[in-house]
Write an enzyme that holds these catalytic residues in place. Structure first.
Site, PDB file in Angstrom:
ATOM      1  N   LYS A   1     -15.899  -6.808   5.452  1.00 37.47           N
ATOM      2  CA  LYS A   1     -14.883  -7.511   5.847  1.00 37.47           C
ATOM      3  C   LYS A   1     -14.882  -7.530   7.469  1.00 37.47           C
ATOM      4  O   LYS A   1     -15.124  -6.507   8.202  1.00 37.47           O
ATOM      5  CB  LYS A   1     -13.480  -7.061   5.454  1.00 37.47           C
ATOM      6  CG  LYS A   1     -13.107  -7.544   4.040  1.00 37.47           C
ATOM      7  CD  LYS A   1     -12.014  -7.031   3.542  1.00 37.47           C
ATOM      8  CE  LYS A   1     -11.462  -7.112   2.267  1.00 37.47           C
ATOM      9  NZ  LYS A   1     -10.142  -6.580   1.705  1.00 37.47           N
TER      10      LYS A   1
ATOM     11  N   HIS B   1       0.803  -1.097  -0.158  1.00 36.80           N
ATOM     12  CA  HIS B   1      -0.181   0.002  -0.168  1.00 36.80           C
ATOM     13  C   HIS B   1       0.866   1.154  -0.088  1.00 36.80           C
ATOM     14  O   HIS B   1       0.652   2.332  -0.677  1.00 36.80           O
ATOM     15  CB  HIS B   1      -0.826   0.087   1.237  1.00 36.80           C
ATOM     16  CG  HIS B   1      -2.022  -1.080   1.344  1.00 36.80           C
ATOM     17  ND1 HIS B   1      -1.904  -1.960   2.493  1.00 36.80           N
ATOM     18  CD2 HIS B   1      -2.783  -1.535   0.572  1.00 36.80           C
ATOM     19  CE1 HIS B   1      -2.929  -2.782   2.253  1.00 36.80           C
ATOM     20  NE2 HIS B   1      -3.741  -2.562   0.950  1.00 36.80           N
TER      21      HIS B   1
ATOM     22  N   SER C   1      -3.145  -8.091   3.076  1.00 36.21           N
ATOM     23  CA  SER C   1      -3.327  -7.843   4.379  1.00 36.21           C
ATOM     24  C   SER C   1      -3.602  -9.157   5.057  1.00 36.21           C
ATOM     25  O   SER C   1      -3.431  -9.474   5.957  1.00 36.21           O
ATOM     26  CB  SER C   1      -4.296  -6.762   4.770  1.00 36.21           C
ATOM     27  OG  SER C   1      -4.014  -5.784   4.262  1.00 36.21           O
TER      28      SER C   1
ATOM     29  N   ARG D   1      -2.285  -5.840  -8.491  1.00 34.93           N
ATOM     30  CA  ARG D   1      -0.986  -6.603  -8.198  1.00 34.93           C
ATOM     31  C   ARG D   1      -0.816  -7.640  -9.151  1.00 34.93           C
ATOM     32  O   ARG D   1       0.241  -7.972  -9.457  1.00 34.93           O
ATOM     33  CB  ARG D   1      -1.369  -7.221  -6.653  1.00 34.93           C
ATOM     34  CG  ARG D   1      -1.384  -6.548  -5.722  1.00 34.93           C
ATOM     35  CD  ARG D   1      -1.832  -6.787  -4.333  1.00 34.93           C
ATOM     36  NE  ARG D   1      -3.385  -7.406  -4.776  1.00 34.93           N
ATOM     37  CZ  ARG D   1      -4.079  -7.991  -3.628  1.00 34.93           C
ATOM     38  NH1 ARG D   1      -3.503  -8.527  -2.724  1.00 34.93           N
ATOM     39  NH2 ARG D   1      -5.371  -8.273  -4.127  1.00 34.93           N
TER      40      ARG D   1
HETATM   41  N1  COA Z   1      -0.331  -4.091  -1.530  1.00 38.57           N
HETATM   42  C1  COA Z   1      -0.767  -5.085  -0.604  1.00 38.57           C
HETATM   43  N2  COA Z   1      -1.979  -5.486  -0.637  1.00 38.57           N
HETATM   44  C2  COA Z   1      -2.793  -4.739  -1.580  1.00 38.57           C
HETATM   45  C3  COA Z   1      -2.511  -3.958  -2.632  1.00 38.57           C
HETATM   46  C4  COA Z   1      -1.003  -3.383  -2.749  1.00 38.57           C
HETATM   47  N3  COA Z   1      -0.397  -2.543  -3.377  1.00 38.57           N
HETATM   48  N4  COA Z   1      -3.488  -3.479  -3.169  1.00 38.57           N
HETATM   49  C5  COA Z   1      -4.517  -4.203  -2.487  1.00 38.57           C
HETATM   50  N5  COA Z   1      -3.734  -4.968  -1.773  1.00 38.57           N
HETATM   51  C6  COA Z   1      -4.982  -5.860  -0.848  1.00 38.57           C
HETATM   52  C7  COA Z   1      -5.175  -5.486   0.389  1.00 38.57           C
HETATM   53  O1  COA Z   1      -4.409  -5.653   1.432  1.00 38.57           O
HETATM   54  C8  COA Z   1      -6.518  -6.349   0.822  1.00 38.57           C
HETATM   55  O2  COA Z   1      -6.038  -7.337   1.323  1.00 38.57           O
HETATM   56  P1  COA Z   1      -7.151  -8.531   2.023  1.00 38.57           P
HETATM   57  O3  COA Z   1      -8.604  -8.625   1.313  1.00 38.57           O
HETATM   58  O4  COA Z   1      -6.410  -9.580   2.390  1.00 38.57           O
HETATM   59  O5  COA Z   1      -7.686  -7.451   3.022  1.00 38.57           O
HETATM   60  C9  COA Z   1      -7.130  -6.454  -0.831  1.00 38.57           C
HETATM   61  O6  COA Z   1      -6.059  -6.245  -1.666  1.00 38.57           O
HETATM   62  C10 COA Z   1      -7.999  -5.600  -1.314  1.00 38.57           C
HETATM   63  O7  COA Z   1      -8.450  -4.739  -0.279  1.00 38.57           O
HETATM   64  P2  COA Z   1      -8.689  -3.125  -0.332  1.00 38.57           P
HETATM   65  O8  COA Z   1      -7.676  -2.722  -1.391  1.00 38.57           O
HETATM   66  O9  COA Z   1      -8.337  -2.860   1.113  1.00 38.57           O
HETATM   67  O10 COA Z   1     -10.016  -3.025  -1.012  1.00 38.57           O
HETATM   68  P3  COA Z   1     -11.365  -3.837  -0.405  1.00 38.57           P
HETATM   69  O11 COA Z   1     -11.626  -4.909  -1.705  1.00 38.57           O
HETATM   70  O12 COA Z   1     -11.379  -4.197   0.862  1.00 38.57           O
HETATM   71  O13 COA Z   1     -12.392  -2.397  -0.549  1.00 38.57           O
HETATM   72  C11 COA Z   1     -13.235  -0.606  -1.228  1.00 38.57           C
HETATM   73  C12 COA Z   1     -12.404  -1.729  -1.493  1.00 38.57           C
HETATM   74  C13 COA Z   1     -12.918  -0.024   0.172  1.00 38.57           C
HETATM   75  C14 COA Z   1     -12.731   0.524  -2.516  1.00 38.57           C
HETATM   76  C15 COA Z   1     -14.747  -1.183  -1.440  1.00 38.57           C
HETATM   77  O14 COA Z   1     -15.220  -1.802  -0.579  1.00 38.57           O
HETATM   78  C16 COA Z   1     -15.763   0.169  -1.358  1.00 38.57           C
HETATM   79  O15 COA Z   1     -15.703   1.139  -2.236  1.00 38.57           O
HETATM   80  N6  COA Z   1     -16.330   0.399  -0.159  1.00 38.57           N
HETATM   81  C17 COA Z   1     -17.218   1.620   0.173  1.00 38.57           C
HETATM   82  C18 COA Z   1     -18.774   0.983  -0.059  1.00 38.57           C
HETATM   83  C19 COA Z   1     -18.836   1.247  -1.523  1.00 38.57           C
HETATM   84  O16 COA Z   1     -18.913   2.340  -2.184  1.00 38.57           O
HETATM   85  N7  COA Z   1     -19.250  -0.036  -2.188  1.00 38.57           N
HETATM   86  C20 COA Z   1     -19.484  -0.070  -3.629  1.00 38.57           C
HETATM   87  C21 COA Z   1     -18.371  -0.118  -4.573  1.00 38.57           C
HETATM   88  S1  COA Z   1     -18.887  -0.086  -6.156  1.00 38.57           S
END
Ligand code: COA
Length: 163
Positions: free
Chosen positions: A41, A17, A128, A90
């Site tokens: 989550k 990140h 994560s 990724r």
């Molecule tokens: N390095 C390390 N890990 C990475 C990464 C990077 N560069 N890029 C992504 N990841 C990992 C994260 O660690 C995470 O791992 P995990 O699943 O083991 O926790 C995973 O990729 C993706 O998670 P994250 O980037 O935190 O996104 P998310 O899928 O949890 O949430 C949001 C995405 C927050 C954008 C989405 O849930 C959201 O928009 N929520 C608000 C409500 C909403 O508007 N919903 C409708 C969306 S259309």
């Protein structure tokens, strides 16, 4: 580009990140790292713990701030007047999910752009969840997360063991 929003659950923030934040901070004038309350989550760290860790590890970037938001990302981005949403890619496996998010956000707000950064190869395997799993089983996550996160994981799992 004036303001970019980098949303996620950051449970916890990893060096992957941070790599995205660091690179995006040279392109956007200002970045808000936005912790989503609504992410479907079960998290290990509370939202305050995640926010504190993010503030700590981004303090050397003067144009980066950390906020928490609830509700739709797109509404939050519009309220903030963001020029775009920042996401990291990724591997090919991320593509389908990220396309779905970007397309849904675009459907809800035509003006909304998602800007993708390819994650540096040394972090392309990181998530994560994998960090939490390795740390929970006593494995070494040094070099994959900031030091403060490593300490917080150690503390968290020690407390959980004692409970
Ligand atoms: N390095 C390390 N890990 C990475 C990464 C990077 N560069 N890029 C992504 N990841 C990992 C994260 O660690 C995470 O791992 P995990 O699943 O083991 O926790 C995973 O990729 C993706 O998670 P994250 O980037 O935190 O996104 P998310 O899928 O949890 O949430 C949001 C995405 C927050 C954008 C989405 O849930 C959201 O928009 N929520 C608000 C409500 C909403 O508007 N919903 C409708 C969306 S259309």
């Amino acid at each position: 580009m004036p303001l970019g929003i980098y949303p996620g659950s950051f449970d916890p923030v990893t060096n992957g990140h941070l790599d995205i934040i660091s690179r995006a901070s040279t392109i956007f004038d200002q970045i808000i790292v936005a912790i989503a309350m609504d992410n479907n989550k079960d998290t290990l760290f509370t939202v305050d713990e995640r926010k504190d860790m993010l503030i700590n590890v981004t303090q050397s970037y003067p144009n980066v701030t950390v906020e928490v938001f609830s509700g739709l990302l797109i509404d939050y981005a519009e309220r903030k007047g963001a020029a775009g949403i920042i996401r990291g890619l990724r591997a090919v496996s991320d593509f389908e999910y990220e396309m779905q998010l970007a397309a849904m956000n675009k459907k809800m707000a035509e003006k909304c752009e998602t800007i993708f950064f390819t994650t540096s190869t040394e972090y392309s395997f990181l998530s994560s969840s994998i960090i939490k799993q390795v740390a929970a089983l006593g494995g070494c996550v040094s070099g994959l997360v900031p030091e403060i996160v490593e300490l917080s994981l150690r503390k968290k799992f020690l407390t959980n063991e004692e409970a």
